[in-house]
Design a protein around this motif. Structure first.
Motif, PDB file in Angstrom:
ATOM      1  N   THR A 199       0.909  -1.138   0.151  1.00 58.19           N
ATOM      2  CA  THR A 199      -0.005   0.050  -0.021  1.00 58.19           C
ATOM      3  C   THR A 199       0.877   1.177   0.139  1.00 58.19           C
ATOM      4  O   THR A 199       1.941   1.475   0.656  1.00 58.19           O
ATOM      5  CB  THR A 199      -1.014   0.069   1.237  1.00 58.19           C
ATOM      6  OG1 THR A 199      -1.862  -1.221   1.207  1.00 58.19           O
ATOM      7  CG2 THR A 199      -1.815   1.282   1.217  1.00 58.19           C
ATOM      8  N   ILE A 200       0.418   2.059  -1.070  1.00 57.83           N
ATOM      9  CA  ILE A 200       1.332   3.353  -0.920  1.00 57.83           C
ATOM     10  C   ILE A 200       0.276   4.546  -0.847  1.00 57.83           C
ATOM     11  O   ILE A 200      -0.854   4.360  -1.288  1.00 57.83           O
ATOM     12  CB  ILE A 200       2.192   3.569  -2.170  1.00 57.83           C
ATOM     13  CG1 ILE A 200       1.144   3.578  -3.552  1.00 57.83           C
ATOM     14  CG2 ILE A 200       3.288   2.796  -2.474  1.00 57.83           C
ATOM     15  CD1 ILE A 200       1.859   3.659  -4.753  1.00 57.83           C
ATOM     16  N   SER A 203      14.191  10.742 -13.251  1.00 58.57           N
ATOM     17  CA  SER A 203      13.915  10.149 -14.549  1.00 58.57           C
ATOM     18  C   SER A 203      12.908  10.467 -15.195  1.00 58.57           C
ATOM     19  O   SER A 203      12.710  10.742 -16.368  1.00 58.57           O
ATOM     20  CB  SER A 203      14.575   8.604 -14.428  1.00 58.57           C
ATOM     21  OG  SER A 203      14.340   7.936 -15.739  1.00 58.57           O
ATOM     22  N   ASN A 204      11.691   9.928 -14.402  1.00 56.03           N
ATOM     23  CA  ASN A 204      10.360  10.037 -14.887  1.00 56.03           C
ATOM     24  C   ASN A 204       9.671  10.891 -13.825  1.00 56.03           C
ATOM     25  O   ASN A 204       9.249  10.391 -12.917  1.00 56.03           O
ATOM     26  CB  ASN A 204       9.675   8.872 -15.252  1.00 56.03           C
ATOM     27  CG  ASN A 204      10.445   7.750 -16.180  1.00 56.03           C
ATOM     28  OD1 ASN A 204      11.680   7.343 -15.854  1.00 56.03           O
ATOM     29  ND2 ASN A 204       9.759   7.770 -17.232  1.00 56.03           N
ATOM     30  N   SER A 205       9.329  12.293 -14.242  1.00 60.00           N
ATOM     31  CA  SER A 205       8.884  13.066 -13.116  1.00 60.00           C
ATOM     32  C   SER A 205       7.742  12.749 -12.557  1.00 60.00           C
ATOM     33  O   SER A 205       7.335  12.896 -11.523  1.00 60.00           O
ATOM     34  CB  SER A 205       8.844  14.401 -13.726  1.00 60.00           C
ATOM     35  OG  SER A 205       7.973  14.579 -14.794  1.00 60.00           O
ATOM     36  N   LYS A 206       6.550  12.330 -13.540  1.00 58.00           N
ATOM     37  CA  LYS A 206       5.168  11.896 -12.946  1.00 58.00           C
ATOM     38  C   LYS A 206       4.601  10.970 -13.897  1.00 58.00           C
ATOM     39  O   LYS A 206       3.943  11.235 -14.665  1.00 58.00           O
ATOM     40  CB  LYS A 206       4.386  13.188 -12.810  1.00 58.00           C
ATOM     41  CG  LYS A 206       3.072  13.009 -12.411  1.00 58.00           C
ATOM     42  CD  LYS A 206       2.266  14.287 -12.069  1.00 58.00           C
ATOM     43  CE  LYS A 206       1.297  14.243 -11.042  1.00 58.00           C
ATOM     44  NZ  LYS A 206       0.673  15.644 -11.173  1.00 58.00           N
ATOM     45  N   GLU A 207       5.081   9.577 -13.767  1.00 55.12           N
ATOM     46  CA  GLU A 207       4.605   8.518 -14.308  1.00 55.12           C
ATOM     47  C   GLU A 207       3.065   8.159 -14.202  1.00 55.12           C
ATOM     48  O   GLU A 207       2.942   7.882 -13.104  1.00 55.12           O
ATOM     49  CB  GLU A 207       5.340   7.293 -14.468  1.00 55.12           C
ATOM     50  CG  GLU A 207       5.454   6.517 -15.642  1.00 55.12           C
ATOM     51  CD  GLU A 207       5.797   6.788 -16.930  1.00 55.12           C
ATOM     52  OE1 GLU A 207       5.048   6.513 -17.972  1.00 55.12           O
ATOM     53  OE2 GLU A 207       6.742   7.562 -17.048  1.00 55.12           O
ATOM     54  N   ALA A 217      -2.199   5.497 -10.792  1.00 55.57           N
ATOM     55  CA  ALA A 217      -1.111   5.761  -9.719  1.00 55.57           C
ATOM     56  C   ALA A 217      -0.122   6.775 -10.302  1.00 55.57           C
ATOM     57  O   ALA A 217       0.634   6.453 -11.319  1.00 55.57           O
ATOM     58  CB  ALA A 217      -0.451   4.510  -8.980  1.00 55.57           C
ATOM     59  N   SER A 218      -0.117   7.940  -9.853  1.00 53.81           N
ATOM     60  CA  SER A 218       1.053   8.840 -10.412  1.00 53.81           C
ATOM     61  C   SER A 218       2.290   8.625  -9.547  1.00 53.81           C
ATOM     62  O   SER A 218       2.153   8.800  -8.135  1.00 53.81           O
ATOM     63  CB  SER A 218       0.479  10.276 -10.130  1.00 53.81           C
ATOM     64  OG  SER A 218       1.522  11.036 -10.552  1.00 53.81           O
ATOM     65  N   ILE A 219       3.295   8.296 -10.012  1.00 53.64           N
ATOM     66  CA  ILE A 219       4.689   7.681  -9.484  1.00 53.64           C
ATOM     67  C   ILE A 219       5.944   8.563 -10.067  1.00 53.64           C
ATOM     68  O   ILE A 219       5.896   8.589 -11.423  1.00 53.64           O
ATOM     69  CB  ILE A 219       4.829   6.397  -9.620  1.00 53.64           C
ATOM     70  CG1 ILE A 219       3.603   5.561  -8.678  1.00 53.64           C
ATOM     71  CG2 ILE A 219       6.032   5.871  -8.770  1.00 53.64           C
ATOM     72  CD1 ILE A 219       3.668   4.194  -8.711  1.00 53.64           C
ATOM     73  N   GLY A 278       0.393  11.113  -5.559  1.00 52.53           N
ATOM     74  CA  GLY A 278      -0.994  11.253  -5.281  1.00 52.53           C
ATOM     75  C   GLY A 278      -1.345  11.294  -3.769  1.00 52.53           C
ATOM     76  O   GLY A 278      -0.485  11.318  -2.771  1.00 52.53           O
ATOM     77  N   LYS A 279      -2.780  11.296  -3.491  1.00 50.85           N
ATOM     78  CA  LYS A 279      -3.143  11.408  -2.248  1.00 50.85           C
ATOM     79  C   LYS A 279      -3.739  10.402  -1.528  1.00 50.85           C
ATOM     80  O   LYS A 279      -3.449   9.939  -0.274  1.00 50.85           O
ATOM     81  CB  LYS A 279      -4.091  12.671  -1.804  1.00 50.85           C
ATOM     82  CG  LYS A 279      -3.118  13.982  -2.319  1.00 50.85           C
ATOM     83  CD  LYS A 279      -4.110  15.178  -2.312  1.00 50.85           C
ATOM     84  CE  LYS A 279      -3.447  16.361  -2.523  1.00 50.85           C
ATOM     85  NZ  LYS A 279      -4.449  17.756  -2.353  1.00 50.85           N
ATOM     86  N   ALA A 280      -4.776   9.625  -2.446  1.00 53.68           N
ATOM     87  CA  ALA A 280      -5.545   8.482  -1.905  1.00 53.68           C
ATOM     88  C   ALA A 280      -4.651   7.239  -2.045  1.00 53.68           C
ATOM     89  O   ALA A 280      -3.394   7.125  -2.455  1.00 53.68           O
ATOM     90  CB  ALA A 280      -6.813   8.178  -2.838  1.00 53.68           C
TER      91      ALA A 280
END
Length: 810
Positions: A296-297, A344-348, A327-329, A374-376
């Motif tokens: 869980t993240i 490397s990837n700012s917002k995948e 999911a924004s990672i 993200g938040k949730a």
């Protein structure tokens, strides 16, 4: 507007063909209801197809209907022959030019609109009392083509803004449609004039011949010889006494007729064909294994830091999400313990659930960092890291995140559809899993029943591709024997059951939708079952069987319709068709109308079957929503209905695989569910589209059904034609982004049309049926890899299977 233009041309062609055939056989039996129905589909329905209607459209429609009424009165004065009068009446109704003109703006369009009526009247006045009926039918065809040309001019000038000046000056691109329309118009005018000059004329009878004919027609019929009493002729009686009595022949015993529609042979054939389909459809349906444990993240637990034993190339990071998508990672790396972190990837955006999402990094690093933006809460089931050669890299601190690295063996070399979700499974399977987990529900754009059924497969076999496709496979397999039952009922012949079942078993779209965890095959099953029980009821009603049996069949159809509506709103389309067939049956049975008690009972059963039962099923299907959010069934149902209506009205984003309803008619744009490169030479892809034999041959069969219905008064053909139209015509009013799989219920109906048509035409000659079935089997084998996902050479796909430019499978 092009959609309306195509609709009017198809309607004009079909209406002209049927009117011409009825005129040839001198049929004038169209009832008032049928004429009103023709007016609705030819005049009112095109107005309803406009997305943004204005008051002026309704005003001009009213003027048009008033003008048509006046012209009908003129036609009756001009034409004395009822057959010819009915032919020109149908030409008037199915004339496409007025509709195109009244929908356009400006007075020029209205001038062309009035001109189309003047031309038709002039032709009717000029040839009705001169030419024979055979020649008038030819004139009728030419008149229809002339009106089509006028509608083409209207579309080209008023909607495409093509200019006559461009033709004269030859400037810019030649307005092809306008040129063709002008050429056809002039050609048809010349042909009509030529027919009037050289065509076969009506033979004018002289006064003497006319009087003789009238006297013969008015003469009293002679007494039939059989009515003369033999007692008045004694010679005959005397002779008859000496005649030897006829030898008595032994009468063979009467063979007992088996009145059962389906016998043991039917059951065995039904099971055998169904078993073959089921085995083929379950082949490579999906893996029974998929990553299960998840990490869980969230906003508080957002960092995942992975270290490697040495500096290594990190080429790809494969992320497998559970339950929640998008999911924004952020991905960053560090090359050495002393170096700083580099993004490397700012917002995948990891968009899809239950899929291996490939994030390309291509950096040399000693550490890799994943930061949740993200938040949730989101849930990562597994992470697999590979270098540029495809070798897996295991972090030295993998034991810190055991949920992310405990199922590495489940990562496939080729990420085929057998090991992950494809296309809309990411919505429906996810929601089914949410039903099981009793959490918030993501996919709310369709009623819940279909996802509830998919969840049954997951409960039985686990959350894996086999589990979430099993119910769809089951519904697809159960659909196959229904076609045997339907086909056998249509003609009472076993061969029609075999034809129908083989055709559905080898149909491309049916095979494809039976192997994907979406709602299409489920709603298709409910629709075909609902129409089957309606047809069985109509037969029972016609054969005056017991009311109990008739009511049970109506109730069964009501349950099927209710399940369909609770699966997808397209079930309403089928429901409208069922109600129309029911009303027609009631209207045509005079004995029923005269029995007040029977009327009351039938009305009560129909209300219970097609109102109370469907509403109850639909309402109860929202139990999952109540468990997730609380409240009542009613509140959840009404709130979700608003969401669904808003969603479907707003889905207008262009899609690479979208297609319009008229493109479905010839299989223009297949939909690619999945396409995975297996090797440099092989590809695994799954596409859904109709078998050319069914789609193209089905259109011919549909026209034949309309001919049998309108000219031969064949009730079976009417049932099939109305079933097809009920599932297709509502899509003409839809302005959202649509795909070819929406044509699936129509494809199933076309199978019935082909079955009934080929058995009716072939009679005792089985070779036509054999050719049909062999062609269906060969096409199925030819395209099996494309509808099953079986890896195959890319050259075979490009050179053999991609028959048209729009058919892209690799």
């Amino acid at each position: 507007m092009f959609s309306i233009f195509v609709y009017l041309l198809i309607l004009c062609a079909l209406g002209t063909f049927i009117s011409n055939r009825k005129a040839k056989e001198e049929h004038t039996d169209d009832s008032t209801i049928e004429i009103i129905g023709a007016l609705f589909v030819a005049r009112v329905f095109p107005i309803l197809m406009i997305e943004e209607r204005a008051n002026r459209h309704y005003v001009w429609l009213s003027v048009d209907l008033f003008l048509m009424s006046a012209i009908v009165l003129l036609l009756r004065r001009i034409i004395t022959d009822s057959v010819v009068e009915r032919l020109f009446l149908m030409l008037l109704i199915y004339n496409p030019a007025p509709v195109m003109c009244i929908l356009a703006e400006g007075m020029a369009s209205k001038v062309l609109w009035a001109s189309s009526y003047v031309i038709l009247l002039a032709i009717a006045y000029s040839c009705s009392d001169i030419l024979s009926k055979k020649e008038i039918r030819k004139v009728g065809v030419c008149t229809a083509l002339l009106q089509v040309a006028l509608s083409g001019i209207a579309y080209a000038v008023f909607y495409k803004k093509m200019s006559f000046r461009a033709i004269v000056q030859s400037s810019g691109n030649a307005p092809t449609l306008l040129i063709i329309s002008l050429f056809v118009m002039l050609a048809m005018l010349a042909t009509i004039v030529w027919l009037m000059i050289t065509g076969e004329k009506i033979e004018k009878k002289s006064g003497e011949e006319k009087n003789l004919t009238e006297s013969v027609e008015n003469a009293e019929p002679l007494e039939h010889p059989e009515t003369v009493e033999t007692s008045e002729n004694p010679e005959i009686e005397e002779t008859s006494e000496h005649l030897d009595p006829p030898e008595k022949k032994e009468v063979p015993p009467v063979k007992r007729v088996n009145h059962r529609l389906f016998d043991r042979v039917d059951i065995l054939l039904m099971i055998a064909i169904t078993a073959v389909f089921g085995l083929l459809a379950i082949f490579r349906l999906g893996s029974t294994k998929m990553p299960q444990t998840y990490y869980t993240i969230n906003k508080e637990n957002k960092d995942i830091v992975l270290h490697f034993a040495e500096r290594t190339n990190v080429a790809h990071v494969y992320v497998f999400l559970d339950r929640k998508a998008h999911a924004s990672i952020s991905f960053s790396y560090r090359d050495g313990e002393e170096s700083e972190w580099t993004v490397s990837n700012s917002k995948e955006d990891i968009k899809r659930v239950f899929q291996w999402t490939d994030v390309k990094v291509n950096k040399d690093a000693t550490s890799l960092g994943l930061v949740y933006m993200g938040k949730a809460e989101h849930y990562i089931t597994e992470i697999v890291i590979t270098d540029k050669d495809g070798n897996r890299i295991t972090p030295v601190n993998a034991n810190k995140y055991p949920e992310l690295f405990d199922e590495q063996e489940l990562f496939p070399e080729a990420r085929l559809s057998t090991v992950q979700t494809m296309f809309d499974e990411v919505y429906h399977v996810r929601t089914a899993w949410e039903f099981i987990q009793n959490t918030s529900i993501y996919e709310t754009t369709h009623p819940p029943l279909g996802k509830t059924l998919i969840a049954l497969g997951i409960r039985a076999f686990g959350r894996n591709p086999f589990g979430f496709r099993f119910i769809c496979w089951l519904f697809g397999t159960l659909t196959v024997p229904f076609f045997y039952l339907f086909g056998k009922r249509l003609t009472k012949r076993r061969i029609s059951g075999i034809v129908a079942e083989v055709l559905i078993a080898t149909e491309f779209m049916h095979f494809a939708v039976s192997r994907i965890g979406t709602l299409d095959v489920i709603i298709g099953f409910w629709i075909i079952a609902a129409f089957y029980f309606m047809y069985a009821y109509l037969q029972a009603n016609k054969q005056m069987e017991t009311y109990a049996k008739q009511y049970l069949l109506i109730l069964a159809g009501g349950f099927m319709a209710g399940f369909g509506i609770a699966t997808k709103w397209t079930g309403f389309y089928a429901g409208a068709g069922l109600c129309l067939l029911l009303l027609l049956s009631f209207y045509e049975r005079k004995s029923m109308r005269e029995n007040k008690q029977a009327i009351i009972r039938l009305a009560a059963v129909c209300v219970i079957s097609y109102v109370v039962i469907p509403f109850t099923i639909y309402l109860l299907s929202y139990q999952e929503f109540v468990q997730a959010y609380g409240g009542t069934l009613w509140s959840q149902m009404t709130s979700n209905a608003k969401i669904m209506l808003s969603y479907h009205e707003g889905v207008k984003t262009p899609h690479i695989y979208q297609s319009e309803w008229y493109e479905w008619l010839w299989d223009k744009q297949p939909l690619l569910y999945s396409c995975v490169k297996v090797s440099d030479t092989k590809t695994s892809s799954i596409a859904t589209f109709g078998s050319p034999l069914i789609v193209w041959g089905g259109l011919i069969a549909f026209v034949y059904m309309v001919y049998l219905w309108r000219v031969k008064r064949d009730e079976n053909a009417r049932f099939i034609a109305l079933m097809y139209l009920a599932n297709l015509m509502p899509w003409l009013l839809v302005h959202r982004t649509v795909f070819i799989y929406h044509y699936y219920p129509c494809i199933m109906t076309l199978i019935l049309a082909i079955t009934y048509g080929i058995v009716t035409v072939s009679g005792q000659k089985k070779r036509y049926i054999v050719v049909l079935l062999v062609a269906a089997l060969l096409l199925f084998v030819m395209f099996f890899s494309e509808i099953s996902g079986l890896p195959i050479a890319r050259d075979y796909i490009n050179d053999i299977l991609e028959l048209f430019k729009t058919w892209r499978f690799a």
